[in-house]
Design a protein around this motif. Structure first.
Motif, PDB file in Angstrom:
ATOM      1  N   GLU A 183       0.797  -1.226   0.000  1.00  0.00           N
ATOM      2  CA  GLU A 183       0.000   0.000   0.000  1.00  0.00           C
ATOM      3  C   GLU A 183       0.831   1.279   0.000  1.00  0.00           C
ATOM      4  N   VAL A 184       1.920   1.306   0.768  1.00  0.00           N
ATOM      5  CA  VAL A 184       2.698   2.548   0.881  1.00  0.00           C
ATOM      6  C   VAL A 184       4.181   2.366   0.573  1.00  0.00           C
ATOM      7  N   ALA A 185       4.547   1.213   0.023  1.00  0.00           N
ATOM      8  CA  ALA A 185       5.928   0.955  -0.427  1.00  0.00           C
ATOM      9  C   ALA A 185       6.967   1.136   0.665  1.00  0.00           C
ATOM     10  N   ILE A 186       6.633   0.712   1.875  1.00  0.00           N
ATOM     11  CA  ILE A 186       7.592   0.790   2.976  1.00  0.00           C
ATOM     12  C   ILE A 186       7.874  -0.620   3.472  1.00  0.00           C
ATOM     13  N   GLY A 187       9.148  -0.988   3.433  1.00  0.00           N
ATOM     14  CA  GLY A 187       9.541  -2.321   3.860  1.00  0.00           C
ATOM     15  C   GLY A 187      10.383  -2.333   5.118  1.00  0.00           C
ATOM     16  N   ASP A 188      10.932  -1.180   5.491  1.00  0.00           N
ATOM     17  CA  ASP A 188      11.796  -1.118   6.679  1.00  0.00           C
ATOM     18  C   ASP A 188      10.962  -0.795   7.917  1.00  0.00           C
ATOM     19  N   VAL A 189      10.147  -1.744   8.331  1.00  0.00           N
ATOM     20  CA  VAL A 189       9.200  -1.527   9.423  1.00  0.00           C
ATOM     21  C   VAL A 189       9.640  -2.292  10.666  1.00  0.00           C
ATOM     22  N   GLN A 190       9.633  -1.590  11.788  1.00  0.00           N
ATOM     23  CA  GLN A 190       9.860  -2.235  13.076  1.00  0.00           C
ATOM     24  C   GLN A 190       8.527  -2.233  13.817  1.00  0.00           C
ATOM     25  N   VAL A 191       7.970  -3.419  14.018  1.00  0.00           N
ATOM     26  CA  VAL A 191       6.714  -3.524  14.753  1.00  0.00           C
ATOM     27  C   VAL A 191       7.032  -3.392  16.233  1.00  0.00           C
ATOM     28  N   ILE A 192       6.338  -2.458  16.892  1.00  0.00           N
ATOM     29  CA  ILE A 192       6.618  -2.143  18.293  1.00  0.00           C
ATOM     30  C   ILE A 192       5.656  -2.846  19.237  1.00  0.00           C
ATOM     31  N   ALA A 193       4.379  -2.866  18.868  1.00  0.00           N
ATOM     32  CA  ALA A 193       3.364  -3.410  19.781  1.00  0.00           C
ATOM     33  C   ALA A 193       2.081  -3.700  19.021  1.00  0.00           C
ATOM     34  N   ILE A 194       1.176  -4.379  19.697  1.00  0.00           N
ATOM     35  CA  ILE A 194      -0.187  -4.533  19.217  1.00  0.00           C
ATOM     36  C   ILE A 194      -1.037  -3.556  20.013  1.00  0.00           C
ATOM     37  N   LEU A 195      -1.737  -2.671  19.312  1.00  0.00           N
ATOM     38  CA  LEU A 195      -2.630  -1.732  19.982  1.00  0.00           C
ATOM     39  C   LEU A 195      -3.844  -2.479  20.517  1.00  0.00           C
ATOM     40  N   GLY A 196      -4.362  -3.415  19.718  1.00  0.00           N
ATOM     41  CA  GLY A 196      -5.530  -4.170  20.139  1.00  0.00           C
ATOM     42  C   GLY A 196      -6.023  -5.086  19.040  1.00  0.00           C
ATOM     43  N   VAL A 197      -6.968  -5.936  19.415  1.00  0.00           N
ATOM     44  CA  VAL A 197      -7.658  -6.811  18.471  1.00  0.00           C
ATOM     45  C   VAL A 197      -9.133  -6.458  18.587  1.00  0.00           C
ATOM     46  N   TYR A 198      -9.731  -6.116  17.468  1.00  0.00           N
ATOM     47  CA  TYR A 198     -11.085  -5.563  17.450  1.00  0.00           C
ATOM     48  C   TYR A 198     -12.029  -6.467  16.676  1.00  0.00           C
ATOM     49  N   HIS A 199     -13.289  -6.475  17.073  1.00  0.00           N
ATOM     50  CA  HIS A 199     -14.324  -7.249  16.393  1.00  0.00           C
ATOM     51  C   HIS A 199     -15.196  -6.280  15.614  1.00  0.00           C
ATOM     52  N   ALA A 200     -15.238  -6.463  14.306  1.00  0.00           N
ATOM     53  CA  ALA A 200     -16.019  -5.589  13.428  1.00  0.00           C
ATOM     54  C   ALA A 200     -17.151  -6.388  12.798  1.00  0.00           C
ATOM     55  N   THR A 201     -18.366  -5.880  12.953  1.00  0.00           N
ATOM     56  CA  THR A 201     -19.521  -6.578  12.381  1.00  0.00           C
ATOM     57  C   THR A 201     -20.249  -5.736  11.342  1.00  0.00           C
ATOM     58  N   GLY A 202     -19.694  -4.612  10.977  1.00  0.00           N
ATOM     59  CA  GLY A 202     -20.317  -3.760   9.964  1.00  0.00           C
ATOM     60  C   GLY A 202     -20.248  -4.396   8.595  1.00  0.00           C
ATOM     61  N   GLU A 203     -21.043  -3.881   7.681  1.00  0.00           N
ATOM     62  CA  GLU A 203     -21.063  -4.342   6.297  1.00  0.00           C
ATOM     63  C   GLU A 203     -21.410  -5.815   6.179  1.00  0.00           C
ATOM     64  N   GLY A 204     -22.097  -6.366   7.192  1.00  0.00           N
ATOM     65  CA  GLY A 204     -22.492  -7.764   7.134  1.00  0.00           C
ATOM     66  C   GLY A 204     -21.374  -8.749   7.392  1.00  0.00           C
ATOM     67  N   LYS A 205     -20.210  -8.289   7.822  1.00  0.00           N
ATOM     68  CA  LYS A 205     -19.069  -9.179   8.047  1.00  0.00           C
ATOM     69  C   LYS A 205     -18.929  -9.540   9.519  1.00  0.00           C
ATOM     70  N   ASP A 206     -18.189 -10.585   9.757  1.00  0.00           N
ATOM     71  CA  ASP A 206     -17.750 -10.975  11.090  1.00  0.00           C
ATOM     72  C   ASP A 206     -16.231 -10.930  11.019  1.00  0.00           C
ATOM     73  N   ASP A 207     -15.680  -9.783  11.318  1.00  0.00           N
ATOM     74  CA  ASP A 207     -14.282  -9.496  11.043  1.00  0.00           C
ATOM     75  C   ASP A 207     -13.523  -9.252  12.341  1.00  0.00           C
ATOM     76  N   HIS A 208     -12.306  -9.743  12.406  1.00  0.00           N
ATOM     77  CA  HIS A 208     -11.396  -9.416  13.498  1.00  0.00           C
ATOM     78  C   HIS A 208     -10.217  -8.670  12.889  1.00  0.00           C
ATOM     79  N   VAL A 209      -9.851  -7.556  13.521  1.00  0.00           N
ATOM     80  CA  VAL A 209      -8.787  -6.706  12.994  1.00  0.00           C
ATOM     81  C   VAL A 209      -7.731  -6.517  14.078  1.00  0.00           C
ATOM     82  N   VAL A 210      -6.494  -6.834  13.747  1.00  0.00           N
ATOM     83  CA  VAL A 210      -5.354  -6.627  14.647  1.00  0.00           C
ATOM     84  C   VAL A 210      -4.698  -5.314  14.238  1.00  0.00           C
TER      85      VAL A 210
END
Length: 157
Positions: free
Chosen positions: A72-99
């Motif tokens: 999406e943004v052409a960045i490969g030098d990423v250091q993952v620091i933390a997980i902000l959260g895991v969310y449950h999304a039910t909009g648009e008729g989906k049963d989605d989990h987003v990290v």
């Protein structure tokens, strides 16, 4: 926004309402050396979003967020620091989990952000956390507020 992207999005929403698939997605609060946040505007929606997308079968969420940031943004030098959260999304008729990951890039200070996939990404830009665009998606606005406040994540998207 391209009319065919809007049409495809509406068709997918109808399919999701019927099939009710469970999906897994990832997004990133991606910060640069100047503590600016990366946001993207897709070709098929009107708001700014955190970069990210779906997790492919057999792929870890960590591998997925690294892939999505490259795509999406052409960045490969990423250091993952933390997980902000895991969310449950039910909009648009989906049963989605987003990290939501918090990550940092060592991209040159003051550098521009470039959309890597012009078919999916209409715009990609860095924004100062105190100068965010007015047309953030509601969920993006909530996630950034949680990050800035250091508050516990909400359960729902």
């Amino acid at each position: 926004m391209a009319w065919h992207h809007r049409l495809a999005g509406k068709l997918l929403h109808r399919v999701w309402r019927i099939a009710k698939p469970r999906t897994l997605g990832v997004r990133a609060i991606l910060l640069d050396q100047d503590d600016r946040i990366a946001l993207v505007r897709h070709t098929y929606t009107d708001h700014w979003y955190l970069p990210g997308g779906g997790v492919k079968k057999g792929e870890s969420t960590l591998a997925a967020i690294r892939r999505e940031l490259r795509e999406e943004v052409a960045i490969g030098d990423v250091q993952v620091i933390a997980i902000l959260g895991v969310y449950h999304a039910t909009g648009e008729g989906k049963d989605d989990h987003v990290v939501i990951y918090v990550a940092r890039t060592m991209t040159a200070r003051g550098g521009a952000l470039t959309p890597a996939d012009a078919i999916e990404i209409a715009q990609a830009e860095w924004f100062a956390l105190d100068a965010l665009p007015d047309d953030l998606s509601p969920a993006t606005k909530r996630r950034i507020a949680e990050y800035r406040a250091g508050s516990p994540p909400a359960e729902h998207w």
